[in-house]
Design a protein around this motif. Structure first.
Motif, PDB file in Angstrom:
ATOM      1  N   LEU A 132       0.822  -1.206   0.000  1.00 47.37           N
ATOM      2  CA  LEU A 132       0.000   0.000   0.000  1.00 47.37           C
ATOM      3  C   LEU A 132       0.857   1.257   0.000  1.00 47.37           C
ATOM      4  CD1 LEU A 132      -2.838  -1.214   2.375  1.00 47.37           C
ATOM      5  CD2 LEU A 132      -2.757  -1.216  -0.123  1.00 47.37           C
ATOM      6  N   LEU A 133       2.080   1.164   0.483  1.00 50.69           N
ATOM      7  CA  LEU A 133       3.036   2.261   0.312  1.00 50.69           C
ATOM      8  C   LEU A 133       3.384   2.409  -1.170  1.00 50.69           C
ATOM      9  CD1 LEU A 133       5.059   4.389   1.324  1.00 50.69           C
ATOM     10  CD2 LEU A 133       6.676   2.524   1.786  1.00 50.69           C
ATOM     11  N   SER A 134       3.588   1.290  -1.851  1.00 50.37           N
ATOM     12  CA  SER A 134       3.865   1.333  -3.288  1.00 50.37           C
ATOM     13  C   SER A 134       2.696   1.943  -4.043  1.00 50.37           C
ATOM     14  CB  SER A 134       4.147  -0.080  -3.811  1.00 50.37           C
ATOM     15  OG  SER A 134       5.232  -0.678  -3.134  1.00 50.37           O
ATOM     16  N   LEU A 135       1.477   1.552  -3.672  1.00 50.20           N
ATOM     17  CA  LEU A 135       0.286   2.115  -4.308  1.00 50.20           C
ATOM     18  C   LEU A 135       0.225   3.625  -4.111  1.00 50.20           C
ATOM     19  CD1 LEU A 135      -2.548   1.918  -5.631  1.00 50.20           C
ATOM     20  CD2 LEU A 135      -3.450   1.487  -3.329  1.00 50.20           C
ATOM     21  N   ALA A 136       0.489   4.090  -2.882  1.00 49.44           N
ATOM     22  CA  ALA A 136       0.432   5.522  -2.596  1.00 49.44           C
ATOM     23  C   ALA A 136       1.479   6.294  -3.391  1.00 49.44           C
ATOM     24  CB  ALA A 136       0.609   5.758  -1.099  1.00 49.44           C
ATOM     25  N   TRP A 176       0.555  -6.794  -5.822  1.00 46.31           N
ATOM     26  CA  TRP A 176      -0.556  -6.597  -6.749  1.00 46.31           C
ATOM     27  C   TRP A 176      -1.573  -5.588  -6.221  1.00 46.31           C
ATOM     28  CZ3 TRP A 176      -2.547  -9.585 -11.223  1.00 46.31           C
ATOM     29  CH2 TRP A 176      -1.518 -10.243 -11.898  1.00 46.31           C
ATOM     30  N   ALA A 177      -1.357  -5.069  -5.033  1.00 48.56           N
ATOM     31  CA  ALA A 177      -2.223  -3.983  -4.555  1.00 48.56           C
ATOM     32  C   ALA A 177      -2.127  -2.772  -5.473  1.00 48.56           C
ATOM     33  CB  ALA A 177      -1.845  -3.594  -3.124  1.00 48.56           C
ATOM     34  N   ILE A 178      -1.015  -2.618  -6.191  1.00 48.92           N
ATOM     35  CA  ILE A 178      -0.872  -1.474  -7.107  1.00 48.92           C
ATOM     36  C   ILE A 178      -1.876  -1.553  -8.248  1.00 48.92           C
ATOM     37  CG2 ILE A 178       1.573  -1.205  -6.535  1.00 48.92           C
ATOM     38  CD1 ILE A 178       2.250  -2.382  -9.289  1.00 48.92           C
ATOM     39  N   LEU A 179      -2.503  -2.718  -8.447  1.00 51.58           N
ATOM     40  CA  LEU A 179      -3.473  -2.856  -9.523  1.00 51.58           C
ATOM     41  C   LEU A 179      -4.720  -2.003  -9.263  1.00 51.58           C
ATOM     42  CD1 LEU A 179      -3.443  -4.448 -12.165  1.00 51.58           C
ATOM     43  CD2 LEU A 179      -4.747  -6.246 -11.023  1.00 51.58           C
ATOM     44  N   LEU A 180      -4.912  -1.570  -8.028  1.00 51.18           N
ATOM     45  CA  LEU A 180      -6.032  -0.672  -7.748  1.00 51.18           C
ATOM     46  C   LEU A 180      -5.906   0.635  -8.531  1.00 51.18           C
ATOM     47  CD1 LEU A 180      -6.418  -1.078  -3.877  1.00 51.18           C
ATOM     48  CD2 LEU A 180      -7.867  -2.066  -5.666  1.00 51.18           C
ATOM     49  N   LEU A 181      -4.674   1.062  -8.786  1.00 53.17           N
ATOM     50  CA  LEU A 181      -4.463   2.321  -9.512  1.00 53.17           C
ATOM     51  C   LEU A 181      -5.003   2.250 -10.940  1.00 53.17           C
ATOM     52  CD1 LEU A 181      -3.309   5.137  -9.956  1.00 53.17           C
ATOM     53  CD2 LEU A 181      -1.036   4.120 -10.151  1.00 53.17           C
ATOM     54  N   PRO A 182      -4.577   1.299 -11.775  1.00 50.03           N
ATOM     55  CA  PRO A 182      -5.172   1.241 -13.111  1.00 50.03           C
ATOM     56  C   PRO A 182      -6.660   0.952 -13.094  1.00 50.03           C
ATOM     57  CG  PRO A 182      -3.715  -0.640 -12.722  1.00 50.03           C
ATOM     58  CD  PRO A 182      -3.488   0.319 -11.606  1.00 50.03           C
ATOM     59  N   ALA A 183      -7.118   0.162 -12.111  1.00 48.38           N
ATOM     60  CA  ALA A 183      -8.556  -0.135 -12.037  1.00 48.38           C
ATOM     61  C   ALA A 183      -9.362   1.150 -11.858  1.00 48.38           C
ATOM     62  CB  ALA A 183      -8.829  -1.105 -10.896  1.00 48.38           C
ATOM     63  N   LEU A 184      -8.954   2.004 -10.938  1.00 54.11           N
ATOM     64  CA  LEU A 184      -9.693   3.237 -10.680  1.00 54.11           C
ATOM     65  C   LEU A 184      -9.509   4.252 -11.796  1.00 54.11           C
ATOM     66  CD1 LEU A 184      -9.126   3.482  -6.845  1.00 54.11           C
ATOM     67  CD2 LEU A 184     -11.319   3.240  -8.004  1.00 54.11           C
ATOM     68  N   LEU A 185      -8.318   4.301 -12.383  1.00 51.06           N
ATOM     69  CA  LEU A 185      -8.110   5.223 -13.498  1.00 51.06           C
ATOM     70  C   LEU A 185      -9.039   4.879 -14.661  1.00 51.06           C
ATOM     71  CD1 LEU A 185      -4.235   5.803 -13.725  1.00 51.06           C
ATOM     72  CD2 LEU A 185      -5.988   7.367 -12.902  1.00 51.06           C
ATOM     73  N   LEU A 186      -9.130   3.613 -15.002  1.00 47.25           N
ATOM     74  CA  LEU A 186      -9.993   3.218 -16.106  1.00 47.25           C
ATOM     75  C   LEU A 186     -11.464   3.418 -15.754  1.00 47.25           C
ATOM     76  CD1 LEU A 186      -8.187  -0.002 -17.375  1.00 47.25           C
ATOM     77  CD2 LEU A 186      -8.126   2.290 -18.363  1.00 47.25           C
ATOM     78  N   TRP A 187     -11.817   3.146 -14.517  1.00 47.03           N
ATOM     79  CA  TRP A 187     -13.216   3.317 -14.088  1.00 47.03           C
ATOM     80  C   TRP A 187     -13.655   4.775 -14.228  1.00 47.03           C
ATOM     81  CZ3 TRP A 187     -16.883  -0.194 -13.092  1.00 47.03           C
ATOM     82  CH2 TRP A 187     -18.049   0.230 -12.454  1.00 47.03           C
ATOM     83  N   GLU A 188     -12.777   5.695 -13.856  1.00 44.74           N
ATOM     84  CA  GLU A 188     -13.126   7.117 -13.909  1.00 44.74           C
ATOM     85  C   GLU A 188     -12.980   7.714 -15.304  1.00 44.74           C
ATOM     86  OE1 GLU A 188     -14.573   8.787 -11.525  1.00 44.74           O
ATOM     87  OE2 GLU A 188     -14.530   6.950 -10.320  1.00 44.74           O
ATOM     88  N   HIS A 189     -12.035   7.231 -16.080  1.00 44.11           N
ATOM     89  CA  HIS A 189     -11.738   7.861 -17.367  1.00 44.11           C
ATOM     90  C   HIS A 189     -12.320   7.111 -18.560  1.00 44.11           C
ATOM     91  CE1 HIS A 189      -8.891  10.998 -15.937  1.00 44.11           C
ATOM     92  NE2 HIS A 189      -8.753  10.151 -14.935  1.00 44.11           N
TER      93      HIS A 189
END
Length: 400
Positions: free
Chosen positions: A158-162, A324-337
């Motif tokens: 989650l530090l990597s994700l942030a 693989w927690a970093i996968l939340l980033l592309p998931a949310l980017l695609l969801w919003e954009h």
């Protein structure tokens, strides 16, 4: 698959997530002496980080990568009955972060680190989703097994994700030098930058400025590490050269937690390291080709950045379950954009979720009883990408 995702069925994910977190908390509360009810170290991997900070405080920084010294430090912290050795594998500058945390008793320090991770998750989701969607995003994220693993293992997913979220914010604002400089803080796991390195290398002067910023931070961290921990810095260089090329071959290495092409093929074809590494390289090249084609069709920053982060999980030889927690980033980017693609994205998210939640224990069981296993997450991510099939976008102010 979209037709199967009824509200009633989706509630099972919430129930499963609540059971997972609840069972873990009960195990922690029922344990004693730094161990949980199952006799495992509370926080698992957090012990290696805490011990690294403890060793620096006690004048043992020169032996930071000495297995005997690490084991002695960990037993000094938790007692002689410590069931297993936990190796500190990261660069020495990361150990500096845990020096103040090692001043606290181990259980208190782990609780504080866990709270910090959850705060970083909340901040990341708040930055990536609108306020009205934050609660739902937080709830679903907590049911995602890599998020649970990062917290329960005491890891740094989650530090990597942030950090990657901060890099995205700087990149979106066209502050490429700052984006690169911030990404340098991820050099405690440099393999998590591979997708961005490829993206920035193709972005012309804008990307080159980001790469320059990355180099500046890397030089600063190396200088800091060499000045404060000179012997540990030199020892890490030797340690990394000897260890990292074949880390999955370690006798005690949890190969079923390695979610990368290298892990996939080594689980499927045990005993053939050269063949499996060749297949892993081929898989990475194929994934790169797919993403390069995607980038030719999509110019919007959000989609390109999302693809770069997802590609990292195919390029890296070493991505554990919590990474693989970093996968939340592309998931949310695609969801919003890409709102028009949300039905397909919902199905894609469910596919990856299922690959982890029932898939991870199934893989471990296959390895235990069959001697080989299938790592479901890499094929699931590939299928999710195919399922999405975003339409080409246009350059406009909103998408940029």
């Amino acid at each position: 698959m979209t037709r199967l995702l009824t509200p009633a069925r989706m509630r099972y994910a919430w129930i499963a997530g609540a059971a997972l977190w609840g069972g873990w908390l009960l195990s922690l509360l029922g344990g004693s002496g730094g161990l949980d009810l199952a006799g495992q170290v509370i926080g698992t991997d957090y012990l290696e980080f805490y011990a690294a900070g403890w060793m620096i405080r006690h004048g043992q920084a020169a032996r930071l990568y000495d297995p005997e010294a690490q084991l002695a430090a960990e037993r000094a912290i938790l007692g002689p009955s410590l069931p297993a050795y936990h190796a500190f594998l990261n660069p020495p500058f990361l150990a500096l972060l845990f020096v103040p945390l090692s001043l606290l008793p181990y259980p208190v320090s782990f609780a504080l680190w866990s709270a910090m991770q959850l705060l970083l998750l909340a901040l990341s989701l708040r930055a990536l989703s609108p306020p009205s969607a934050f609660g739902k995003a937080m709830g679903w994220s907590l049911t995602f097994l890599p998020v649970f693993a990062s917290v329960s293992f005491g890891q740094n997913g989650l530090l990597s994700l942030a950090l990657l979220t901060g890099v995205w914010i700087m990149w979106r604002r066209n502050r490429s030098l700052a984006a690169g400089a911030l990404s340098g803080l991820l050099l405690y796991k440099p393999h998590l930058l591979l997708g961005l390195l490829l993206l920035w290398g193709m972005e012309g002067p804008r990307g080159w400025r980001a790469l320059f910023g990355l180099g500046l931070t890397g030089a600063a961290l190396l200088t800091l590490s060499g000045a404060l921990l000179p012997e540990a810095t030199a020892a890490y260089g030797r340690f990394a050269l000897n260890l990292y090329p074949d880390l999955p071959s370690w006798k005690e290495f949890p190969l079923w937690h390695l979610h990368s092409p290298r892990g996939f093929w080594r689980l499927l074809l045990p005993g053939h390291p050269r063949l499996t590494d060749a297949l892993a390289l081929l898989s990475a090249l194929l994934a790169t080709g797919v993403v390069l084609r995607f980038w030719r069709r999509h110019r919007a920053d959000a989609r390109r950045f999302a693809a770069a982060v997802a590609l990292t999980l195919y390029l890296t030889p070493h991505a554990m379950i919590y990474d693989w927690a970093i996968l939340l980033l592309p998931a949310l980017l695609l969801w919003e954009h890409a709102p028009a693609a949300r039905p397909a994205l919902r199905a894609a998210f469910a596919l990856v979720w299922l690959a982890f939640f029932p898939g991870a224990p199934l893989t471990a069981l296959m390895v235990r009883y069959l001697g080989w296993g299938i790592q479901w997450t890499l094929p699931a991510l590939a299928a999710a990408g195919y399922q999405t099939k975003l339409q080409p976008d246009t350059l406009n102010a909103q998408s940029r």
